[in-house]
Design an enzyme around this catalytic site. Structure first.
Site, PDB file in Angstrom:
ATOM      1  N   GLY A  71       0.825  -1.215   0.000  1.00  0.00           N
ATOM      2  CA  GLY A  71       0.000   0.000   0.000  1.00  0.00           C
ATOM      3  C   GLY A  71       0.853   1.256   0.000  1.00  0.00           C
ATOM      4  O   GLY A  71       0.464   2.292   0.534  1.00  0.00           O
ATOM      5  N   GLY A  73       1.616   2.941  -2.624  1.00  0.00           N
ATOM      6  CA  GLY A  73       1.239   3.850  -3.710  1.00  0.00           C
ATOM      7  C   GLY A  73       1.947   3.570  -5.015  1.00  0.00           C
ATOM      8  O   GLY A  73       2.343   4.500  -5.722  1.00  0.00           O
ATOM      9  N   SER A  74       2.105   2.290  -5.361  1.00  0.00           N
ATOM     10  CA  SER A  74       2.859   1.965  -6.573  1.00  0.00           C
ATOM     11  C   SER A  74       2.145   2.444  -7.848  1.00  0.00           C
ATOM     12  O   SER A  74       2.814   2.847  -8.801  1.00  0.00           O
ATOM     13  CB  SER A  74       3.168   0.469  -6.650  1.00  0.00           C
ATOM     14  OG  SER A  74       2.003  -0.274  -6.440  1.00  0.00           O
ATOM     15  N   SER A  75       0.815   2.438  -7.856  1.00  0.00           N
ATOM     16  CA  SER A  75       0.097   2.877  -9.067  1.00  0.00           C
ATOM     17  C   SER A  75       0.377   4.348  -9.355  1.00  0.00           C
ATOM     18  O   SER A  75       0.622   4.738 -10.506  1.00  0.00           O
ATOM     19  CB  SER A  75      -1.409   2.700  -8.905  1.00  0.00           C
ATOM     20  OG  SER A  75      -1.701   1.434  -8.426  1.00  0.00           O
ATOM     21  N   ALA A  77       2.967   6.123  -8.233  1.00  0.00           N
ATOM     22  CA  ALA A  77       4.394   6.319  -8.521  1.00  0.00           C
ATOM     23  C   ALA A  77       4.718   5.908  -9.953  1.00  0.00           C
ATOM     24  O   ALA A  77       5.469   6.609 -10.648  1.00  0.00           O
ATOM     25  CB  ALA A  77       5.240   5.538  -7.521  1.00  0.00           C
ATOM     26  N   ASP A 114      -1.345  10.583  -2.895  1.00  0.00           N
ATOM     27  CA  ASP A 114      -0.219   9.711  -3.264  1.00  0.00           C
ATOM     28  C   ASP A 114       0.437  10.180  -4.564  1.00  0.00           C
ATOM     29  O   ASP A 114       1.653  10.083  -4.732  1.00  0.00           O
ATOM     30  CB  ASP A 114      -0.648   8.238  -3.351  1.00  0.00           C
ATOM     31  CG  ASP A 114      -2.045   8.054  -3.905  1.00  0.00           C
ATOM     32  OD1 ASP A 114      -2.633   9.038  -4.403  1.00  0.00           O
ATOM     33  OD2 ASP A 114      -2.560   6.921  -3.848  1.00  0.00           O
TER      34      ASP A 114
END
Ligand code: MEV
Length: 282
Positions: A71, A73-75, A77, A114
């Site tokens: 969780g 925040g890879s999407s 980033a 994010d």
């Protein structure tokens, strides 16, 4: 060329930020890297970035120093790093606005904090869909992180709060107001470096998150363990239901607390805070 953007941890204001209230988020040392090449796996965010700013035939691929399960925040980033790759000279504002639109289109919900952290980095006060975006003059935060082992679907948690708000609008409205007061005091105390008070404020924020129904047994047991071992305060970070517990703690208690988190069934994740925003790596 390779670009990168940091992951994030939400420190204060979780959920209330979806309704326009401010939150505090820090960019973390874990990063997402984008370069040219064929992508594998979930390519929705890369594809959308290419559709927005790419040329025909552009291919991008992503690698990460962290797992998407935490969780962090890879999407957001990956979207931010991809846009930087496609337009290295774009301003932070252009990247933020385009990335936020992409993330909203794909995920359906999200306050954009994010995306902001991945773009500008550091530790920021964020609110009102990006109209409030203030970088705080802070260096490192004495933060420890424990992963519950439970992956959470943010949209499901956001919907559960929306349902509660529909049923009890006044109560939930009061909770959001109280969280905002905590966020604004936390901003001051973080700037002053009064981490003991920041810990107390985390505890207060956690009480309201509990009232919203987004905590979980596993989160609570990590919180209890961290505090019993000497943390100044602890809370969930992000959507709740699982993902990560965060706490602030004195340096000399760190080892003790990490042991306690592990014993309580959590996974200690070593990160540093206040990381640089999106950048060209090479
Ligand atoms: C999820 O990481 C944090 C929430 O506040 C949702 C959002 O702000 O997008 C629950």
């Amino acid at each position: 060329m390779t670009t990168s953007a940091p992951g994030k941890l939400l420190l204060f204001g979780d959920h209330a930020v979806v309704y326009g209230h401010p939150c505090i988020v820090t960019a973390i040392s874990e990063r997402l890297y984008v370069s040219e090449g064929e992508a594998a796996g979930d390519t929705r965010f890369l594809d959308a970035a290419i559709a927005a700013w790419g040329k025909q035939g552009t291919t991008l691929s992503a690698t990460s120093t962290f797992s998407g399960k935490y969780g962090f925040g890879s999407s957001s980033a990956v979207t931010v790093a991809a846009l930087k790759m496609l337009r290295p000279n774009a301003t932070h504002k252009e990247i933020f606005e385009t990335a936020y639109k992409i993330v909203l289109d794909i995920q359906g919900v999200g306050s954009g904090f994010d995306v902001a952290a991945a773009t500008v980095g550091g530790t920021i006060l964020y609110g009102e869909g990006g109209k409030v975006l203030e970088q705080l003059p802070i260096k490192q935060i004495p933060l420890l992180v424990g992963y519950t082992g439970v992956k959470v679907d943010t949209a499901t948690m956001v919907k559960s709060v929306a349902q509660k708000r529909e049923k009890e609008p006044e109560k939930v409205g009061r909770i959001f107001e109280a969280i905002e007061t905590i966020v604004l005091e936390a901003k001051e105390k973080m700037i002053e470096g009064d981490w003991e008070r920041v810990g107390r404020l985390m505890d207060f924020n956690q009480e309201y998150l509990r009232d919203l129904g987004v905590s979980s047994e596993k989160l609570e047991s990590l919180i209890v363990a961290a505090k019993a071992a000497g943390a100044w305060g602890a809370k969930l970070s992000g959507a709740g239901g699982g993902d990560c517990m965060i706490c602030v703690a004195p340096e000399d208690k760190k080892e003790f607390i990490e042991e306690a988190i592990t014993k309580a069934g959590g996974e200690v994740i070593h990160i540093s805070t206040n990381a640089e925003g999106v950048r060209v790596e090479s």
